[in-house]
Design an enzyme around this catalytic site. Structure first.
Site, PDB file in Angstrom:
ATOM      1  N   LYS A 142       0.840  -1.207   0.000  1.00  0.00           N
ATOM      2  CA  LYS A 142       0.000   0.000   0.000  1.00  0.00           C
ATOM      3  C   LYS A 142       0.878   1.262   0.000  1.00  0.00           C
ATOM      4  O   LYS A 142       0.542   2.261  -0.636  1.00  0.00           O
ATOM      5  CB  LYS A 142      -0.911  -0.019   1.232  1.00  0.00           C
ATOM      6  CG  LYS A 142      -1.745   1.243   1.391  1.00  0.00           C
ATOM      7  CD  LYS A 142      -2.561   1.200   2.680  1.00  0.00           C
ATOM      8  CE  LYS A 142      -3.320   2.508   2.868  1.00  0.00           C
ATOM      9  NZ  LYS A 142      -4.083   2.520   4.145  1.00  0.00           N
ATOM     10  N   HIS A 165     -10.747 -25.109 -37.697  1.00  0.00           N
ATOM     11  CA  HIS A 165     -11.904 -24.602 -36.957  1.00  0.00           C
ATOM     12  C   HIS A 165     -12.287 -25.522 -35.802  1.00  0.00           C
ATOM     13  O   HIS A 165     -13.441 -25.939 -35.663  1.00  0.00           O
ATOM     14  CB  HIS A 165     -13.088 -24.381 -37.891  1.00  0.00           C
ATOM     15  CG  HIS A 165     -12.863 -23.286 -38.885  1.00  0.00           C
ATOM     16  ND1 HIS A 165     -12.642 -21.980 -38.524  1.00  0.00           N
ATOM     17  CD2 HIS A 165     -12.793 -23.314 -40.241  1.00  0.00           C
ATOM     18  CE1 HIS A 165     -12.453 -21.240 -39.607  1.00  0.00           C
ATOM     19  NE2 HIS A 165     -12.529 -22.035 -40.663  1.00  0.00           N
TER      20      HIS A 165
END
Length: 414
Positions: free
Chosen positions: A15, A164
């Protein structure tokens, strides 16, 4: 065993990243030491990167705890030394690391990125090393995964060609070259612009043969130096090397075997999660249900066809013979149409279906689909069984004089 103070200290340091450089992995030491030696301080950019990595580390730690505790069956665990756990926890916390941004998704108007598991399984696609070629696209990766998962399921030299997301040619052979030649024969038209995967090293002869067609991606566990030199003449071909050395076999976990333990599919505001289809059919699992018994050669063809059908989109019908596919029917709303398409594919490729083996990924609901494959030359069929009309289909097989075996397992692939 759940740490409280350590994660709190890391979070507080992260932090306050402007004033604190928080290192949470040994791989970060080099960058930190280099900047300290050069400038006497660590730059804000590097500290911010360390901060993000720290928050990610703690997030992964908390998520692992959450997954584990959410999977415990409290009632079933009573009095047990080891808690009983569910494969599907009350909360699922996905944890993935971005590999790369992609140019676009399935279509140019869609954005996309490629992510991997925190701990990739050995021999999986995300462990690939790209040796040459253009950047992989979203569709390249999806099709490459389909080809790779199929080819690595074989224990002998094999080649899989995917177009595909469906195998359009699969074959085994004495080496990579023979396997490729047989796989290509199945459907040369669909192989154009396809994805080709080998589970054995590619030599110069095989590379030369593959180079005669247009291929998007070529994958193998290794390439000879001569093969790589030949492939350099095709600079747009994406060449991927994926080591299979770390894969274990029987008795190992899905991860150790290079497989996913679970499959996930996105739906509207939700996920479908299931155990992966890792079932491997053995010869002893087969149940002959017809008067005619399959020959030894037919049994081998049936097992080969069944292995391929597992990787073909449903409804799937696969004709095979002699360790190669002859015709593949995939992704149709009707199993009957898949049977017809598979036979048409074989005819267009100039391949005879006389004496072929056929695999159907699910049961034949009526005899019509069975009649189609027999009309085109099939002499033996493998299917799961389990239909209320099984007797009708078995009687049809007996009437037509073909062998049929039940696997007892269905392989839908949507």
């Amino acid at each position: 065993n759940i740490d409280i103070g350590g994660p709190a200290m890391v979070r507080s340091a992260a932090k306050n990243w402007k004033d604190v450089a928080v290192l949470t992995d040994a791989s970060q030491y080099g960058a930190a030491l280099e900047e300290l030696k050069a400038h006497g301080r660590i730059s804000d950019k590097t500290k911010f990167g360390f901060s993000v990595a720290a928050f990610n580390r703690i997030s992964n730690y908390d998520a692992a705890i959450s997954d584990w505790l959410s999977s415990v069956d409290f009632e079933a665990s009573a009095g047990q030394p080891v808690p009983q756990r569910s494969a599907f926890p009350a909360q699922s916390n996905g944890r993935f690391v971005k590999v790369q941004d992609l140019r676009y998704g399935e279509n140019p108007h869609q954005a996309a990125a490629f992510y991997r598991d925190l701990f990739p399984a050995p021999g999986s696609l995300v462990t690939a090393k790209q040796l040459q070629g253009k950047e992989l696209s979203y569709n390249n990766i999806a099709d490459a995964d389909a080809a790779w998962e199929c080819v690595k399921s074989f224990d002998v030299p094999a080649c899989v060609i995917v177009k595909h997301a469906n195998p359009c040619g699969v074959a085994i052979g004495a080496d990579a070259g023979e396997a490729y030649g047989k796989a290509f024969k199945t459907d040369p038209t669909s192989a154009f612009g396809g994805i080709i995967a080998f589970n054995t090293p590619v030599d110069a002869g095989t590379a030369q043969a593959v180079g005669k067609q247009f291929v998007e991606v070529l994958m193998a566990p290794a390439f000879s130096a001569d093969a790589l030199e030949l492939l350099k003449t095709k600079p747009n071909v994406r060449v991927l090397q994926i080591s299979l050395d770390g894969i274990k076999r029987d008795g190992a976990s899905a991860w150790a075997r290079g497989l996913n333990a679970q499959d996930v599919k996105r739906v509207g505001s939700g996920l479908l999660i299931q155990t992966a289809d890792n079932h491997e059919l053995q010869l002893s699992d087969l149940k002959v249900v017809t008067k005619k018994q399959p020959t030894e050669a037919e049994l081998q063809d049936l097992l080969f066809a069944w292995k391929v059908a597992k990787f073909v989109k449903s409804n799937a019908i696969v004709f095979c013979q002699g360790g190669m596919t002859l015709g593949v029917g995939a992704g149709q709303m009707s199993r009957l149409d898949s049977a017809r398409i598979a036979s048409i594919k074989a005819e267009h490729a100039g391949l005879s279906l006389a004496g072929s083996a056929v695999a159907s990924d699910a049961f034949f609901p009526f005899r019509d689909g069975l009649d189609v494959v027999i009309d085109h030359g099939a002499t033996c069929v493998i299917q799961p069984g389990g239909s209320m009309r099984d007797k009708e289909v078995i009687d049809a097989a007996d009437e037509r004089g073909v062998a049929m075996v039940f696997s007892g397992v269905r392989h839908f692939r949507h």
